[in-house]
Write a protein that holds these residues in place. Structure first.
Motif, PDB file in Angstrom:
ATOM      1  N   ASP A 110     -37.113  27.434 -12.038  1.00 30.29           N
ATOM      2  CA  ASP A 110     -36.128  27.199 -13.109  1.00 30.29           C
ATOM      3  C   ASP A 110     -36.676  26.246 -14.159  1.00 30.29           C
ATOM      4  N   ALA A 111     -37.343  25.195 -13.716  1.00 33.30           N
ATOM      5  CA  ALA A 111     -37.902  24.216 -14.655  1.00 33.30           C
ATOM      6  C   ALA A 111     -39.033  24.827 -15.472  1.00 33.30           C
TER       7      ALA A 111
ATOM      8  N   ARG B 257     -46.855   9.789 -10.124  1.00 31.92           N
ATOM      9  CA  ARG B 257     -46.272   9.790  -8.771  1.00 31.92           C
ATOM     10  C   ARG B 257     -45.363  11.007  -8.567  1.00 31.92           C
ATOM     11  N   ILE B 258     -44.592  11.342  -9.588  1.00 31.92           N
ATOM     12  CA  ILE B 258     -43.712  12.512  -9.482  1.00 31.92           C
ATOM     13  C   ILE B 258     -44.555  13.781  -9.377  1.00 31.92           C
ATOM     14  N   PHE B 259     -45.562  13.894 -10.203  1.00 37.03           N
ATOM     15  CA  PHE B 259     -46.427  15.064 -10.137  1.00 37.03           C
ATOM     16  C   PHE B 259     -47.054  15.193  -8.755  1.00 37.03           C
ATOM     17  N   ARG B 260     -47.553  14.092  -8.205  1.00 36.94           N
ATOM     18  CA  ARG B 260     -48.162  14.143  -6.866  1.00 36.94           C
ATOM     19  C   ARG B 260     -47.148  14.613  -5.827  1.00 36.94           C
TER      20      ARG B 260
ATOM     21  N   ILE C  26     -37.896  16.230 -11.880  1.00 34.10           N
ATOM     22  CA  ILE C  26     -38.427  16.946 -13.044  1.00 34.10           C
ATOM     23  C   ILE C  26     -37.850  16.370 -14.330  1.00 34.10           C
ATOM     24  N   GLU C  27     -36.577  16.052 -14.319  1.00 32.01           N
ATOM     25  CA  GLU C  27     -35.963  15.428 -15.493  1.00 32.01           C
ATOM     26  C   GLU C  27     -36.603  14.070 -15.767  1.00 32.01           C
ATOM     27  N   LEU C  28     -36.865  13.304 -14.719  1.00 28.29           N
ATOM     28  CA  LEU C  28     -37.524  12.000 -14.877  1.00 28.29           C
ATOM     29  C   LEU C  28     -38.951  12.183 -15.383  1.00 28.29           C
TER      30      LEU C  28
ATOM     31  N   LEU D 188     -34.348   5.541  -8.837  1.00 21.48           N
ATOM     32  CA  LEU D 188     -35.267   6.420  -9.569  1.00 21.48           C
ATOM     33  C   LEU D 188     -35.180   6.183 -11.075  1.00 21.48           C
ATOM     34  N   LYS D 189     -33.977   5.911 -11.547  1.00 24.35           N
ATOM     35  CA  LYS D 189     -33.746   5.721 -12.980  1.00 24.35           C
ATOM     36  C   LYS D 189     -33.897   4.261 -13.422  1.00 24.35           C
TER      37      LYS D 189
END
Length: 182
Positions: free
Chosen positions: A78-79, A59-62, A45-47, A17-18
């Motif tokens: 929390d985020a 892609r993360i949002f989807r 979320i951090e990414l 992921l990173k």
């Protein structure tokens, strides 16, 4: 993302992921969609927050918008509440109504988001609220109604309309609202 997997974070997946290689990161995100678990949500979320890559962000949002695991709800909340993710707040709130999970226990937060944020975030929060189902107590309906009435005194016309619509919605929510079917 699946519910049956343990909440253990796989170090190989985390490294992918990173990764600086966009294809590797995108592949890892795609794999999480199929066999990940809610424990990855804070990492994603951090990414979303740190990545400059629009494809990775998309892609993360989807993935967040398609979540179906209710154990992800407190992680997303929390985020949204974390000032660190203020730039991602609109996307995070949007993911809440898009994923269709039950955020009704967080009604007060979403009312606050309608009141305290710009129109884009306010509209997303309004959409989360109007897609809620279930039933709230008279006390909660009254408390949130009073909050909205006070805020309307200082709101611009567009936000005032959202708040007015919510004032009409809360009594129905108090009586009980069935989940929407599409």
């Amino acid at each position: 993302m699946t519910k049956e997997n343990s909440n253990r974070i796989d170090k190989t997946t985390l490294n992918r992921l990173k990764s600086e290689n966009t294809d590797t990161a995108i592949e890892a995100i795609s794999e999480l969609k199929e066999k990940g678990h809610a424990g990855y949500v804070p990492i994603l979320i951090e990414l979303l927050h740190t990545s400059d890559n629009p494809e990775i962000k998309s892609r993360i949002f989807r993935l967040l918008a398609e979540l179906k695991q209710s154990d992800a709800i407190p992680l997303i909340i929390d985020a949204i509440e974390n000032k660190k993710y203020a730039n991602e707040r609109q996307q995070l709130v949007s993911a809440c109504w898009e994923n269709g999970l039950d955020y009704s226990h967080h009604l007060s937060l979403f009312v606050d988001l309608v009141i305290e944020n710009d129109l884009e975030i306010a509209f997303e929060a309004y959409t989360v609220i109007t897609n809620m189902s279930g039933k709230i107590s008279k006390e909660i309906a009254d408390k949130e109604s009073e909050k909205l009435k006070r805020a309307m005194l200082e709101a611009d016309d567009q936000q005032k309309q959202l708040m007015h619509d919510l004032l009409d919605f809360l009594p129905a929510f108090e009586r009980g609202i069935e989940p929407q079917t599409f």
